[in-house]
Design an enzyme around this catalytic site. Structure first.
Site, PDB file in Angstrom:
ATOM      1  N   CYS A 337       0.798  -1.232   0.000  1.00  0.00           N
ATOM      2  CA  CYS A 337       0.000   0.000   0.000  1.00  0.00           C
ATOM      3  C   CYS A 337       0.837   1.292   0.000  1.00  0.00           C
ATOM      4  O   CYS A 337       0.479   2.233  -0.737  1.00  0.00           O
ATOM      5  CB  CYS A 337      -1.020  -0.005   1.132  1.00  0.00           C
ATOM      6  SG  CYS A 337      -0.445  -0.635   2.703  1.00  0.00           S
ATOM      7  N   ARG A 366       8.092 -10.043   6.030  1.00  0.00           N
ATOM      8  CA  ARG A 366       7.768  -9.592   7.386  1.00  0.00           C
ATOM      9  C   ARG A 366       8.578 -10.405   8.388  1.00  0.00           C
ATOM     10  O   ARG A 366       8.694 -11.629   8.263  1.00  0.00           O
ATOM     11  CB  ARG A 366       6.269  -9.738   7.661  1.00  0.00           C
ATOM     12  CG  ARG A 366       5.430  -8.900   6.710  1.00  0.00           C
ATOM     13  CD  ARG A 366       3.955  -9.035   6.958  1.00  0.00           C
ATOM     14  NE  ARG A 366       3.192  -8.273   5.961  1.00  0.00           N
ATOM     15  CZ  ARG A 366       1.866  -8.227   5.891  1.00  0.00           C
ATOM     16  NH1 ARG A 366       1.147  -8.898   6.777  1.00  0.00           N
ATOM     17  NH2 ARG A 366       1.267  -7.522   4.955  1.00  0.00           N
ATOM     18  N   GLN A 384       0.855 -11.475  -2.071  1.00  0.00           N
ATOM     19  CA  GLN A 384      -0.582 -11.305  -1.899  1.00  0.00           C
ATOM     20  C   GLN A 384      -1.206 -10.934  -3.232  1.00  0.00           C
ATOM     21  O   GLN A 384      -0.575 -10.276  -4.058  1.00  0.00           O
ATOM     22  CB  GLN A 384      -0.882 -10.202  -0.884  1.00  0.00           C
ATOM     23  CG  GLN A 384      -0.508 -10.552   0.539  1.00  0.00           C
ATOM     24  CD  GLN A 384      -0.842  -9.429   1.509  1.00  0.00           C
ATOM     25  OE1 GLN A 384      -0.630  -8.274   1.211  1.00  0.00           O
ATOM     26  NE2 GLN A 384      -1.356  -9.774   2.671  1.00  0.00           N
ATOM     27  N   ASP A 386      -2.833  -8.593  -4.170  1.00  0.00           N
ATOM     28  CA  ASP A 386      -3.084  -7.281  -3.586  1.00  0.00           C
ATOM     29  C   ASP A 386      -3.669  -6.317  -4.608  1.00  0.00           C
ATOM     30  O   ASP A 386      -3.259  -6.317  -5.763  1.00  0.00           O
ATOM     31  CB  ASP A 386      -1.742  -6.718  -3.114  1.00  0.00           C
ATOM     32  CG  ASP A 386      -1.800  -6.213  -1.701  1.00  0.00           C
ATOM     33  OD1 ASP A 386      -2.897  -6.179  -1.136  1.00  0.00           O
ATOM     34  OD2 ASP A 386      -0.737  -5.853  -1.168  1.00  0.00           O
ATOM     35  N   HIS A 388      -5.159  -1.997  -4.667  1.00  0.00           N
ATOM     36  CA  HIS A 388      -5.549  -0.774  -3.966  1.00  0.00           C
ATOM     37  C   HIS A 388      -6.352   0.087  -4.932  1.00  0.00           C
ATOM     38  O   HIS A 388      -5.917   0.333  -6.061  1.00  0.00           O
ATOM     39  CB  HIS A 388      -4.318  -0.050  -3.424  1.00  0.00           C
ATOM     40  CG  HIS A 388      -3.634  -0.835  -2.355  1.00  0.00           C
ATOM     41  ND1 HIS A 388      -2.567  -1.669  -2.616  1.00  0.00           N
ATOM     42  CD2 HIS A 388      -3.903  -0.971  -1.030  1.00  0.00           C
ATOM     43  CE1 HIS A 388      -2.195  -2.263  -1.497  1.00  0.00           C
ATOM     44  NE2 HIS A 388      -2.992  -1.855  -0.522  1.00  0.00           N
ATOM     45  N   LYS A 468     -12.297  -3.127   8.300  1.00  0.00           N
ATOM     46  CA  LYS A 468     -12.047  -4.154   7.289  1.00  0.00           C
ATOM     47  C   LYS A 468     -13.165  -5.177   7.241  1.00  0.00           C
ATOM     48  O   LYS A 468     -13.672  -5.619   8.276  1.00  0.00           O
ATOM     49  CB  LYS A 468     -10.718  -4.847   7.603  1.00  0.00           C
ATOM     50  CG  LYS A 468     -10.343  -5.984   6.675  1.00  0.00           C
ATOM     51  CD  LYS A 468      -8.906  -6.442   6.893  1.00  0.00           C
ATOM     52  CE  LYS A 468      -8.638  -6.923   8.283  1.00  0.00           C
ATOM     53  NZ  LYS A 468      -7.286  -7.506   8.415  1.00  0.00           N
ATOM     54  N   HIS A 514      -8.258  -1.124   0.299  1.00  0.00           N
ATOM     55  CA  HIS A 514      -7.287  -2.215   0.202  1.00  0.00           C
ATOM     56  C   HIS A 514      -8.078  -3.493  -0.061  1.00  0.00           C
ATOM     57  O   HIS A 514      -9.010  -3.800   0.691  1.00  0.00           O
ATOM     58  CB  HIS A 514      -6.514  -2.402   1.507  1.00  0.00           C
ATOM     59  CG  HIS A 514      -5.778  -1.181   1.967  1.00  0.00           C
ATOM     60  ND1 HIS A 514      -4.401  -1.139   2.058  1.00  0.00           N
ATOM     61  CD2 HIS A 514      -6.220   0.035   2.393  1.00  0.00           C
ATOM     62  CE1 HIS A 514      -4.031   0.047   2.515  1.00  0.00           C
ATOM     63  NE2 HIS A 514      -5.120   0.771   2.727  1.00  0.00           N
TER      64      HIS A 514
END
Length: 646
Positions: A337, A366, A384, A386, A388, A468, A514
């Site tokens: 992000c 991570r 991911q 992912d 946005h 979320k 997200h």
């Protein structure tokens, strides 16, 4: 003394004195109900039977038949186990217990030596003696000083330290049964004999407070239920879970493995990469339909970008940091992000451009603690699916609806059922304005309900930058895993100063969402492997067809069949080994190949193959090669999840 109005599930109302307990309310309803009660729900929140009521409330009495009763029974079994340990090992210090959602509890102890299997057997025997005593659980409230003196007098130094973890405003509660007493919030059952059955699973070492510089404690894991029948059903599920464990299946099918040389970073074998890329390609194939544009942002950033996003302040310990030239601090990105926000900010945008939907599959890292790493389900290196989304505020509802449309399409192709859907709300530490959070939470709840799902809430469980939507699926053990998520970001657009030119020719701040459908690919592959046992849909299977010639005479024809299938994009394994057909079939079934094609003299003469489906009852009729190739190509193209024989 003032009276409270208590609303019961049948709509009736009881007037009780302020300070009455849930157990006393149960007694007012009926003596039988009071005897069977193990806990209460006050305005939907699980509470101890002995907790005083201080305001009007809706109350339900929880008995052993209630799904939430198991949590209370296991929590109480923790204390019984600790009591048994103290009786057998008087010098043991008791740290803390914990019950999780995998039907398991645990307690940590400081002892002179690790527990042996024989110790666990003796602890179980002592626990049965304690249950036979039928001691009542008693709740006491103490001042902080009283609790400190109480545990210090017992030599429980770990407990004295744990007192500092309790917020000053929170009352200190002690629960006793018999001679045993522990620092605890509850809730607990009324009597020890309401724990109907239990089993101690294993013991393991665990550092105190999770810090390697602290003493090593001994942790005992166990489980407990109201009845022996429930316990046996749980143990059967455990055996099934062992057979489906993604680490075991991944190794058996040559998909993936982890190795101490790269902790938390999986190795994907060729078949595993077919599975991995199959999922990525599937998601990419949906981008045009849902208006997503793929981008790629750097792996390594100056930490200024994470300070702007807020991750540096709240997430730094979970990031991998590097030092560049001239003391330059760099961070390996743990999420996409911040990079997507920077990407949006580098270009000028008009309302005509919106929504802009950036998607990315790059690797993320991570710094998860080594003790938490578990196969593919908890890793340090991941990707991911992912995305946005930057849009006008009035476009948010449409994007939420599109999210549910997309997730349903993906779930259908993967053979997943409906998820449990919840909205995670504002945590204690958050960015943005509370009013923005409240507004965003309402929008998410409305979207879930609009999509036709019952909406639960997870109070305080959102990330710091926005509420979320979470779509949870349950594994073979019934544990919930969050896959698809969508967050409304009430923080980052302002922190990055994101703007677009609106219809009034003025600058406006975009809404930011997200979105992930599979979530972490590693965790999804772990969960999906266990859900299917490695028996993937035909379109996704690493090996889709095993081609089985009966004798060497059919090898040339089998080669032509292989070429026809591979020409249509079908993944084929030609088994040329000099083995009996039955052996080849069993091998293919063990390797979870969904379709076997038997080729003999008759098939060669007729230009056919005889399919044998992994889930079929046996060999089916012969079919023309061209017809089969066409059917299989359609299965792959349309990503049909149904079995080929259905």
């Amino acid at each position: 003394m003032s009276e409270l109005q208590i609303r019961l599930p049948d709509g009736k109302t009881l007037a009780v004195p302020a300070g009455s307990t849930v157990l006393e309310v149960a007694g007012r309803i009926g003596k039988g109900l009071a005897r069977a009660a193990v806990a209460g729900r006050v305005d939907g929140r699980l509470v101890d039977l002995r907790a005083p009521l201080l305001a009007d409330a809706a109350i339900e009495i929880v008995t052993s038949k209630d799904p939430q009763a198991a949590e209370v029974i296991r929590h109480s079994a923790e204390h019984v186990m600790a009591d048994a340990v103290k009786r057998l090992f008087p010098n043991a210090q008791v740290d803390v217990g914990r019950t999780d959602h995998s039907e398991k509890f645990q307690y940590d102890f400081l002892v002179e030596r690790p527990f042996s299997p024989e110790d666990l057997e003796n602890i179980e025997k002592e626990m049965w003696k304690i249950l036979a005593e039928k001691s009542e659980f008693v709740r006491e409230v103490m001042s902080r000083d009283e609790a400190r003196d109480f545990f210090a007098a017992r030599g429980e130094e770990l407990k004295v330290s744990r007192l500092a973890d309790i917020p000053e405003a929170e009352p200190i509660t002690i629960f006793r049964h018999g001679e045993f007493a522990d620092l605890c919030r509850g809730p607990h059952v009324q009597r020890a004999d309401q724990i109907g059955a239990f089993n101690l699973i294993e013991s393991a070492g665990a550092y105190w407070r999770g810090d390697e510089s602290n003493p090593m404690l001994q942790r005992i894991y166990g489980t407990a239920f109201a009845t022996e029948k429930e316990l046996q059903a749980h143990l059967a599920r455990l055996e099934e879970a062992k057979l489906r464990d993604h680490r075991r299946v991944g190794a058996a099918l040559d998909l993936f493995f982890t190795d101490p040389i790269a902790p938390g970073s999986p190795f994907y074998l060729p078949k595993g990469m077919i599975l991995y890329n199959g999922l990525v390609d599937f998601m990419r194939s949906l981008y045009p339909k849902y208006g997503l544009t793929e981008v790629m942002t750097p792996q390594l950033f100056r930490t200024e970008i994470f300070k702007t996003s807020g991750h540096y302040q709240l997430f730094r310990d979970d990031m991998f940091m590097l030092e560049g030239d001239e003391d330059e601090e760099l961070g390996i990105k743990p999420m996409n992000c911040p990079g997507h926000c920077h990407l949006f900010a580098t270009q000028k945008h008009s309302y005509r451009d919106l929504p802009i939907r950036f998607a990315e599959f790059s690797r993320l890292h991570r710094n998860e603690r080594s003790g938490t790493l578990t196969g593919l389900s908890r890793v340090r290196s991941m990707a991911q699916d992912d995305a946005h989304i930057f849009c006008e505020p009035e476009q948010v509802s449409g994007e939420l609806d599109s999210f549910f449309e997309l997730t349903r399409e993906v779930y259908r192709a993967l053979g997943l059922g409906d998820p449990e859907v919840a909205v995670s709300t504002r945590p204690a530490e958050f960015s943005g304005e509370p009013t923005d959070w409240d507004f965003a939470e309402r929008r998410l709840i409305e979207a879930v309900e609009r999509a036709g799902y019952p909406c639960k809430t997870k109070p305080g469980e959102a990330a710091f930058y926005g509420p979320k939507i979470e779509c949870d699926f349950r594994d073979v053990m019934g544990r919930a895993w969050t896959l698809s998520t969508l967050q409304v970001d009430v923080s980052m657009p302002a922190r990055f100063g994101l703007r677009y030119v609106g219809r009034d020719d003025k600058l406006h701040q975009p809404a930011m969402l997200h979105r992930a459908v599979l979530g972490s690919l590693e965790r999804f592959i772990a969960l999906y492997t266990e859900m299917t046992g490695g028996d993937f849909p035909f379109w996704l299977a690493p090996v889709q067809v095993a081609l089985l010639p009966i004798t060497d005479r059919q090898l040339a024809y089998a080669g032509r069949v292989q070429a026809a299938l591979e020409g249509a994009g079908i993944r084929v394994f030609l088994d040329t080994r000099n083995e009996k057909l039955g052996y080849k079939i069993r091998e293919a079934e063990i390797l979870k190949v969904p379709l076997m094609l038997v080729v003999g003299d008759q098939e060669e003469a007729d230009g056919t193959v005889t399919p044998r489906h992994r889930h079929g009852s046996g060999q089916s009729r012969a079919i023309a090669l061209d017809a089969l190739v066409s059917e299989l190509a359609a299965d792959v193209r349309e990503r049909r999840v149904s079995r080929l024989e259905d």
